[in-house]
Design a protein around this motif. Structure first.
Motif, PDB file in Angstrom:
ATOM      1  N   ALA A 112       0.834  -1.212   0.000  1.00  0.00           N
ATOM      2  CA  ALA A 112       0.000   0.000   0.000  1.00  0.00           C
ATOM      3  C   ALA A 112       0.868   1.261   0.000  1.00  0.00           C
ATOM      4  N   SER A 113       1.935   1.253   0.772  1.00  0.00           N
ATOM      5  CA  SER A 113       2.837   2.398   0.829  1.00  0.00           C
ATOM      6  C   SER A 113       3.533   2.603  -0.521  1.00  0.00           C
ATOM      7  N   ALA A 114       3.974   1.506  -1.130  1.00  0.00           N
ATOM      8  CA  ALA A 114       4.624   1.597  -2.443  1.00  0.00           C
ATOM      9  C   ALA A 114       3.638   2.110  -3.484  1.00  0.00           C
ATOM     10  N   ASP A 115       2.387   1.667  -3.374  1.00  0.00           N
ATOM     11  CA  ASP A 115       1.364   2.105  -4.314  1.00  0.00           C
ATOM     12  C   ASP A 115       1.199   3.623  -4.278  1.00  0.00           C
ATOM     13  N   SER A 116       1.285   4.199  -3.085  1.00  0.00           N
ATOM     14  CA  SER A 116       1.162   5.663  -3.001  1.00  0.00           C
ATOM     15  C   SER A 116       2.363   6.342  -3.663  1.00  0.00           C
ATOM     16  N   VAL A 117       3.531   5.725  -3.620  1.00  0.00           N
ATOM     17  CA  VAL A 117       4.702   6.261  -4.328  1.00  0.00           C
ATOM     18  C   VAL A 117       4.461   6.195  -5.835  1.00  0.00           C
ATOM     19  N   PHE A 118       3.929   5.065  -6.304  1.00  0.00           N
ATOM     20  CA  PHE A 118       3.694   4.886  -7.740  1.00  0.00           C
ATOM     21  C   PHE A 118       2.644   5.869  -8.273  1.00  0.00           C
ATOM     22  N   ARG A 119       1.674   6.213  -7.445  1.00  0.00           N
ATOM     23  CA  ARG A 119       0.575   7.085  -7.867  1.00  0.00           C
ATOM     24  C   ARG A 119       0.835   8.564  -7.608  1.00  0.00           C
ATOM     25  N   LYS A 120       1.917   8.871  -6.945  1.00  0.00           N
ATOM     26  CA  LYS A 120       2.188  10.218  -6.438  1.00  0.00           C
ATOM     27  C   LYS A 120       1.917  11.334  -7.452  1.00  0.00           C
ATOM     28  N   ASP A 121       2.382  11.193  -8.657  1.00  0.00           N
ATOM     29  CA  ASP A 121       2.260  12.261  -9.646  1.00  0.00           C
ATOM     30  C   ASP A 121       1.119  12.036 -10.641  1.00  0.00           C
ATOM     31  N   LEU A 122       0.216  11.123 -10.327  1.00  0.00           N
ATOM     32  CA  LEU A 122      -0.910  10.851 -11.222  1.00  0.00           C
ATOM     33  C   LEU A 122      -2.170  11.529 -10.691  1.00  0.00           C
ATOM     34  N   SER A 123      -2.860  12.221 -11.571  1.00  0.00           N
ATOM     35  CA  SER A 123      -4.170  12.779 -11.201  1.00  0.00           C
ATOM     36  C   SER A 123      -5.186  11.640 -11.241  1.00  0.00           C
ATOM     37  N   ASP A 124      -6.380  11.896 -10.748  1.00  0.00           N
ATOM     38  CA  ASP A 124      -7.444  10.884 -10.820  1.00  0.00           C
ATOM     39  C   ASP A 124      -7.722  10.507 -12.272  1.00  0.00           C
ATOM     40  N   THR A 125      -7.688  11.489 -13.150  1.00  0.00           N
ATOM     41  CA  THR A 125      -7.916  11.233 -14.574  1.00  0.00           C
ATOM     42  C   THR A 125      -6.781  10.397 -15.163  1.00  0.00           C
ATOM     43  N   LEU A 130      -4.916   5.330 -17.206  1.00  0.00           N
ATOM     44  CA  LEU A 130      -3.906   4.269 -17.151  1.00  0.00           C
ATOM     45  C   LEU A 130      -4.561   2.906 -17.007  1.00  0.00           C
ATOM     46  N   TYR A 131      -5.509   2.781 -16.081  1.00  0.00           N
ATOM     47  CA  TYR A 131      -6.214   1.504 -15.901  1.00  0.00           C
ATOM     48  C   TYR A 131      -6.927   1.085 -17.184  1.00  0.00           C
ATOM     49  N   LEU A 132      -7.549   2.038 -17.851  1.00  0.00           N
ATOM     50  CA  LEU A 132      -8.245   1.738 -19.104  1.00  0.00           C
ATOM     51  C   LEU A 132      -7.259   1.249 -20.165  1.00  0.00           C
ATOM     52  N   LEU A 133      -6.135   1.936 -20.285  1.00  0.00           N
ATOM     53  CA  LEU A 133      -5.123   1.536 -21.267  1.00  0.00           C
ATOM     54  C   LEU A 133      -4.540   0.157 -20.945  1.00  0.00           C
ATOM     55  N   LEU A 134      -4.260  -0.089 -19.669  1.00  0.00           N
ATOM     56  CA  LEU A 134      -3.731  -1.400 -19.282  1.00  0.00           C
ATOM     57  C   LEU A 134      -4.747  -2.503 -19.580  1.00  0.00           C
ATOM     58  N   PHE A 135      -6.007  -2.229 -19.319  1.00  0.00           N
ATOM     59  CA  PHE A 135      -7.054  -3.201 -19.622  1.00  0.00           C
ATOM     60  C   PHE A 135      -7.093  -3.494 -21.124  1.00  0.00           C
ATOM     61  N   LYS A 136      -6.988  -2.465 -21.945  1.00  0.00           N
ATOM     62  CA  LYS A 136      -6.991  -2.647 -23.398  1.00  0.00           C
ATOM     63  C   LYS A 136      -5.798  -3.499 -23.842  1.00  0.00           C
ATOM     64  N   ILE A 137      -4.634  -3.215 -23.285  1.00  0.00           N
ATOM     65  CA  ILE A 137      -3.435  -3.981 -23.643  1.00  0.00           C
ATOM     66  C   ILE A 137      -3.594  -5.438 -23.210  1.00  0.00           C
ATOM     67  N   GLN A 138      -4.049  -5.646 -21.985  1.00  0.00           N
ATOM     68  CA  GLN A 138      -4.259  -7.016 -21.493  1.00  0.00           C
ATOM     69  C   GLN A 138      -5.259  -7.765 -22.365  1.00  0.00           C
ATOM     70  N   SER A 139      -6.333  -7.104 -22.758  1.00  0.00           N
ATOM     71  CA  SER A 139      -7.340  -7.728 -23.625  1.00  0.00           C
ATOM     72  C   SER A 139      -6.742  -8.102 -24.973  1.00  0.00           C
ATOM     73  N   SER A 140      -5.950  -7.213 -25.555  1.00  0.00           N
ATOM     74  CA  SER A 140      -5.312  -7.494 -26.847  1.00  0.00           C
ATOM     75  C   SER A 140      -4.381  -8.695 -26.746  1.00  0.00           C
ATOM     76  N   VAL A 141      -3.617  -8.766 -25.671  1.00  0.00           N
ATOM     77  CA  VAL A 141      -2.698  -9.889 -25.490  1.00  0.00           C
ATOM     78  C   VAL A 141      -3.483 -11.195 -25.312  1.00  0.00           C
ATOM     79  N   GLN A 142      -4.549 -11.150 -24.518  1.00  0.00           N
ATOM     80  CA  GLN A 142      -5.369 -12.355 -24.307  1.00  0.00           C
ATOM     81  C   GLN A 142      -5.976 -12.831 -25.618  1.00  0.00           C
ATOM     82  N   LEU A 143      -6.509 -11.906 -26.412  1.00  0.00           N
ATOM     83  CA  LEU A 143      -7.098 -12.286 -27.701  1.00  0.00           C
ATOM     84  C   LEU A 143      -6.048 -12.874 -28.633  1.00  0.00           C
ATOM     85  N   ALA A 144      -4.873 -12.284 -28.677  1.00  0.00           N
ATOM     86  CA  ALA A 144      -3.793 -12.807 -29.530  1.00  0.00           C
ATOM     87  C   ALA A 144      -3.389 -14.204 -29.079  1.00  0.00           C
ATOM     88  N   LYS A 145      -3.364 -14.423 -27.785  1.00  0.00           N
ATOM     89  CA  LYS A 145      -2.991 -15.728 -27.234  1.00  0.00           C
ATOM     90  C   LYS A 145      -4.053 -16.785 -27.579  1.00  0.00           C
TER      91      LYS A 145
END
Length: 148
Positions: A112-125, A130-145
């Motif tokens: 949890a503490s590390a997560d706050s470091v990772f998110r430090k400079d990210l706005s809510d938007t 980022l989550y949306l983009l990661l989901f899209k990438i994961q979906s593309s990889v799953q479909l290709a697989k």
């Protein structure tokens, strides 16, 4: 041809390595009794009440023999116990012991503490995008697989 650093997968891999190194260092510094890699490999057991070694092997994308050695080490450390499957005596289910669950839970505040470091400079938007983009990438990889 693009330079190697122009590939998205390379940037994502480098970011993942930096994050894992950061977390590994935090786990070592805080001396919780478990390495970060061990903590991550135990995650599927937290998410599932009963898990077979084969299921664990599939989830971790590791060979059965590698997972067998991992589980042997966990059993020796008394973090996990093997229970014979009531449906099929040839299979074992893996379960956390109280000791294993307690040690694993010591890692949660570190993550949890590390997560706050990772998110430090990210706005809510930024974070939502980022989550949306990661989901899209994961979906593309799953479909290709699945197409293979």
């Amino acid at each position: 041809m693009k330079g190697i650093s122009a590939y998205l997968g390379i940037h994502m891999s480098e970011t993942l390595l930096l994050m894992r190194r950061f977390l590994a260092n935090e786990f070592t510094t805080k001396r919780i009794g478990m390495q970060f890699d061990e903590w991550m490999q135990l995650l599927p057991l937290v998410e599932s009440e009963f898990l077979s070694q084969k299921d664990l092997s599939d989830r971790l994308v590791k060979e059965k023999t590698t997972v067998s050695r991992l589980v042997d080490g966990w059993v020796k450390k008394a973090w996990v116990k093997r229970e014979v499957s009531p449906e099929d005596k040839r299979y074992y289910h893996l379960r956390f012991t109280k000791k294993g669950k307690d040690v694993w839970e010591k890692g949660l505040p570190i993550v949890a503490s590390a997560d706050s470091v990772f998110r430090k400079d990210l706005s809510d938007t930024d974070e939502r995008d980022l989550y949306l983009l990661l989901f899209k990438i994961q979906s593309s990889v799953q479909l290709a697989k699945e197409k293979k």
